[in-house]
Design a protein around this motif. Structure first.
Motif, PDB file in Angstrom:
ATOM      1  N   ALA A 109      -7.298  -2.832  -4.653  1.00  0.00           N
ATOM      2  CA  ALA A 109      -8.087  -1.614  -4.431  1.00  0.00           C
ATOM      3  C   ALA A 109      -7.508  -0.403  -4.200  1.00  0.00           C
ATOM      4  CB  ALA A 109      -9.061  -2.049  -3.187  1.00  0.00           C
ATOM      5  N   GLY A 110      -6.143  -0.423  -3.625  1.00  0.00           N
ATOM      6  CA  GLY A 110      -5.699   0.806  -3.202  1.00  0.00           C
ATOM      7  C   GLY A 110      -4.459   1.086  -4.249  1.00  0.00           C
ATOM      8  N   ALA A 111      -4.381   2.229  -4.383  1.00  0.00           N
ATOM      9  CA  ALA A 111      -3.376   2.628  -5.554  1.00  0.00           C
ATOM     10  C   ALA A 111      -1.846   2.637  -4.831  1.00  0.00           C
ATOM     11  CB  ALA A 111      -3.849   4.202  -5.977  1.00  0.00           C
ATOM     12  N   PRO A 112      -0.846   2.595  -5.479  1.00  0.00           N
ATOM     13  CA  PRO A 112       0.481   2.463  -4.878  1.00  0.00           C
ATOM     14  C   PRO A 112       0.838   4.195  -4.966  1.00  0.00           C
ATOM     15  CG  PRO A 112       0.720   1.960  -7.324  1.00  0.00           C
ATOM     16  CD  PRO A 112      -0.865   1.877  -6.959  1.00  0.00           C
ATOM     17  N   THR A 113       2.008   4.507  -4.328  1.00  0.00           N
ATOM     18  CA  THR A 113       2.613   5.896  -4.231  1.00  0.00           C
ATOM     19  C   THR A 113       3.122   6.370  -5.486  1.00  0.00           C
ATOM     20  OG1 THR A 113       2.974   5.431  -1.774  1.00  0.00           O
ATOM     21  CG2 THR A 113       4.143   7.271  -2.924  1.00  0.00           C
TER      22      THR A 113
END
Length: 193
Positions: A86-90
């Motif tokens: 659900a969350g994008a990496p840096t």
């Protein structure tokens, strides 16, 4: 005419049956009712220690449940910190600062030090990051893109690099889409090729 009298039927309303003397009392009222007595539970005849074993197993169950709850909480916290589907990496852009800067060796060093690697073709791991970089950066700029997971840093990093002969506008677009831009310098100096 006779006077009207109401008689309660079988469906009489009863309120708060739980709050009477039956099931629920405060800790203070229980202590007061107990007085100064100390009830020592004697073990059952023929089975010494059965009560203690039952209490011990209950404490063991409670302890195991508490440990499982803490482990799940720690695992969920770590998933939130490192980023999940659900969350994008840096997004990290490796930017060469000259024609002799070796972006490939830095990318290989990052790959070697990562705990886990997802290649750029792994759609489930890099869907969000590759979608953001592919819209703004050219397809030639992130050919060696990969996602590196570092457990000790508690993070995921989408690493992509650009070649030294990249168009300046494409380079600016890639830098705009990146969260971190790493300037890569040559160790050989200015003059050598």
């Amino acid at each position: 005419m006779p006077a009207h009298r109401h008689k309660a039927g079988a469906l009489k309303q009863k309120n708060k049956t739980h709050s009477g003397s039956g099931g629920h009392a405060s800790k203070r009222s229980l202590k007061r009712a107990q007085g100064g007595k100390v009830n020592a539970a004697a073990p059952a005849a023929g089975r010494p220690g059965k009560l203690q074993a039952a209490e011990g197993s209950k404490l063991q169950r409670l302890l195991v449940t508490k440990q499982l709850r803490q482990q799940k909480k720690q695992r969920d916290w770590l998933d939130r910190r490192t980023g999940t589907a659900a969350g994008a990496p840096t997004v990290v852009l490796l930017l060469p600062m000259g024609p002799t800067a070796d972006v490939g060796s830095l990318a290989a060093a990052i790959r070697a030090s990562a705990d886990r690697i997802f290649s750029g073709t792994d759609a489930s791991a890099t869907a969000a990051a590759s979608a953001s970089t592919s819209a703004s950066a050219p397809s030639t700029s992130n050919q060696g893109a990969f996602t590196a997971v570092f457990d000790r840093l508690k993070g995921r990093f989408q690493v992509t690099g650009v070649g030294p002969g990249c168009d300046p506008l494409e380079l600016l677009d890639a830098a705009k889409a990146a969260d971190v831009v790493v300037a890569v310098l040559s160790a050989r100096g200015h003059g050598g090729a």
